[in-house]
Write a protein that holds these residues in place. Structure first.
Motif, PDB file in Angstrom:
ATOM      1  N   GLY A  28      -6.349  -9.505   5.673  1.00 31.94           N
ATOM      2  CA  GLY A  28      -6.448  -8.081   5.971  1.00 31.94           C
ATOM      3  C   GLY A  28      -5.333  -7.592   6.870  1.00 31.94           C
ATOM      4  N   GLY A  29      -4.848  -8.462   7.749  1.00 34.82           N
ATOM      5  CA  GLY A  29      -3.738  -8.085   8.613  1.00 34.82           C
ATOM      6  C   GLY A  29      -2.474  -7.807   7.823  1.00 34.82           C
ATOM      7  N   ILE A  30      -2.254  -8.555   6.748  1.00 27.86           N
ATOM      8  CA  ILE A  30      -1.090  -8.316   5.891  1.00 27.86           C
ATOM      9  C   ILE A  30      -1.256  -7.007   5.128  1.00 27.86           C
ATOM     10  N   ALA A  31      -2.467  -6.745   4.681  1.00 27.11           N
ATOM     11  CA  ALA A  31      -2.726  -5.535   3.892  1.00 27.11           C
ATOM     12  C   ALA A  31      -2.413  -4.263   4.666  1.00 27.11           C
ATOM     13  N   GLU A  32      -2.422  -4.345   5.991  1.00 29.81           N
ATOM     14  CA  GLU A  32      -2.176  -3.154   6.800  1.00 29.81           C
ATOM     15  C   GLU A  32      -0.773  -2.600   6.621  1.00 29.81           C
ATOM     16  N   TYR A  33       0.199  -3.464   6.361  1.00 32.30           N
ATOM     17  CA  TYR A  33       1.579  -2.972   6.196  1.00 32.30           C
ATOM     18  C   TYR A  33       2.086  -3.078   4.758  1.00 32.30           C
ATOM     19  N   LEU A  34       1.394  -3.818   3.918  1.00 34.09           N
ATOM     20  CA  LEU A  34       1.851  -4.041   2.549  1.00 34.09           C
ATOM     21  C   LEU A  34       1.888  -2.725   1.770  1.00 34.09           C
ATOM     22  N   GLY A  35       2.996  -2.471   1.093  1.00 34.29           N
ATOM     23  CA  GLY A  35       3.156  -1.260   0.297  1.00 34.29           C
ATOM     24  C   GLY A  35       3.868  -0.141   1.002  1.00 34.29           C
ATOM     25  N   HIS A  36       4.048  -0.262   2.326  1.00 37.21           N
ATOM     26  CA  HIS A  36       4.776   0.759   3.085  1.00 37.21           C
ATOM     27  C   HIS A  36       6.266   0.434   3.031  1.00 37.21           C
ATOM     28  N   VAL A  37       6.945   0.943   2.018  1.00 29.91           N
ATOM     29  CA  VAL A  37       8.330   0.557   1.753  1.00 29.91           C
ATOM     30  C   VAL A  37       9.348   1.581   2.255  1.00 29.91           C
ATOM     31  N   GLY A  38       8.911   2.635   2.898  1.00 26.60           N
ATOM     32  CA  GLY A  38       9.849   3.628   3.413  1.00 26.60           C
ATOM     33  C   GLY A  38       9.534   5.012   2.872  1.00 26.60           C
ATOM     34  N   PRO A  39      10.507   5.933   2.953  1.00 28.58           N
ATOM     35  CA  PRO A  39      11.916   5.695   3.278  1.00 28.58           C
ATOM     36  C   PRO A  39      12.222   5.747   4.773  1.00 28.58           C
ATOM     37  N   TRP A  40      13.392   5.174   5.100  1.00 25.91           N
ATOM     38  CA  TRP A  40      13.961   5.285   6.434  1.00 25.91           C
ATOM     39  C   TRP A  40      15.365   5.869   6.312  1.00 25.91           C
ATOM     40  N   PRO A  41      15.801   6.620   7.310  1.00 24.49           N
ATOM     41  CA  PRO A  41      17.097   7.293   7.196  1.00 24.49           C
ATOM     42  C   PRO A  41      18.290   6.362   7.339  1.00 24.49           C
ATOM     43  N   ASP A  42      18.094   5.202   7.999  1.00 23.46           N
ATOM     44  CA  ASP A  42      19.226   4.308   8.239  1.00 23.46           C
ATOM     45  C   ASP A  42      18.712   2.893   8.490  1.00 23.46           C
ATOM     46  N   LEU A  43      19.649   1.941   8.551  1.00 22.93           N
ATOM     47  CA  LEU A  43      19.275   0.547   8.742  1.00 22.93           C
ATOM     48  C   LEU A  43      18.713   0.274  10.128  1.00 22.93           C
ATOM     49  N   VAL A  44      19.102   1.076  11.099  1.00 20.19           N
ATOM     50  CA  VAL A  44      18.545   0.919  12.448  1.00 20.19           C
ATOM     51  C   VAL A  44      17.040   1.140  12.411  1.00 20.19           C
TER      52      VAL A  44
END
Length: 265
Positions: A124-140
């Motif tokens: 369940g701990g993995i499921a909390e972040y799985l699938g959240h692929v972005g987007p992000w504005p930059d590599l930072v």
């Protein structure tokens, strides 16, 4: 299925490195470079749906049966009678499945923070972040996200975190950055987290020597499970890595050296 290969001309040894659930074969860049200096060849696949590999049209096929079939095809393509297998998390589960097969080509098995039992709570701990692929504005911004969700990798240098950010992303047509895996992987995973993973019967069919690395703060591979692994199934050597959870990055020189030393035995 894409894969990254470093081919040595001085030694017949082949090492296959299989990554975790949302990662790519590029996680093993430092380890593979070090092994090449040893004269060892490495192959680091991108499991389907990750990195440069294709995405599946039907998300329900993101399962161990599909991954196992792909790995069997890869091993046949490599045409080596024996390989050593290093698997982090999901990659370790694949290694166990392959090592338990009759006539397996796996000579030695390295499991990075994974065993034959995983509680549904840990999944369940993995499921909390799985699938959240972005987007992000930059590599930072990507790097900040990775530092948070993969804190269990341990103490990495700024350069190493930056490397992970670079190899973990793709840039979309909108110019923004996305984690380099199919978010649909989360769909079948969400259906599986309601129950424990119990592979003890499979574990007892493994005969090859096995090296188990455990992050000292890991909740996926508990001390109790590791103890049981040492009393059932294959001959097990273990190493607990301080200041790591799930899963040690295998980017630190000491971790790479420990694996290399064990594979030489």
């Amino acid at each position: 299925m894409a894969y990254y290969q470093r081919q040595s001309t001085t030694n017949g040894r082949m090492v296959v490195c299989a990554h975790g659930l949302t990662r790519t074969g590029r996680d093993f860049d430092l380890l593979a470079d070090a092994f090449l200096k040893e004269g060892w060849s490495t192959v680091c696949p991108d499991v389907v749906g990750r990195g440069r590999s294709d995405w599946l049209s039907d998300p329900s096929n993101y399962d161990m049966a599909q991954y196992l079939s792909d790995m069997v095809a890869l091993l046949a393509r490599l045409d080596h009678s024996e390989v050593d297998w290093i698997g982090t998390s999901m990659g370790g589960l694949l290694g166990m499945l392959l090592a338990a097969q009759p006539g397996t080509p796996i000579r030695r098995l390295v499991l990075n923070d994974i065993g034959p039992f995983i509680s549904s709570q840990a999944l369940g701990g993995i499921a909390e972040y799985l699938g959240h692929v972005g987007p992000w504005p930059d590599l930072v911004s990507v790097e900040q996200h990775l530092r948070r969700v993969h804190a269990g990798f341990g103490t990495l240098s700024d350069e190493q975190w930056r490397h992970l950010a670079e190899v973990s992303t793709r840039q979309g047509s909108d110019g923004q950055f996305y984690l380099h895996y199919d978010p649909a992987i989360a769909e079948p995973f969400a259906q599986s987290v309601a129950q424990d993973i119990d592979l003890w019967d499979l574990w007892e069919r493994i005969a090859c020597p096995t090296f188990v690395l455990r992050g000292a703060e890991s909740t996926l591979l508990t001390p109790d499970t590791l103890t049981k692994m040492q009393t059932r199934g294959p001959s097990v050597t273990s190493m607990t890595i301080p200041q790591c959870g799930h899963a040690p990055s295998l980017m630190q020189a000491a971790q790479i050296q420990a694996i290399a030393d064990w594979l030489r035995e």
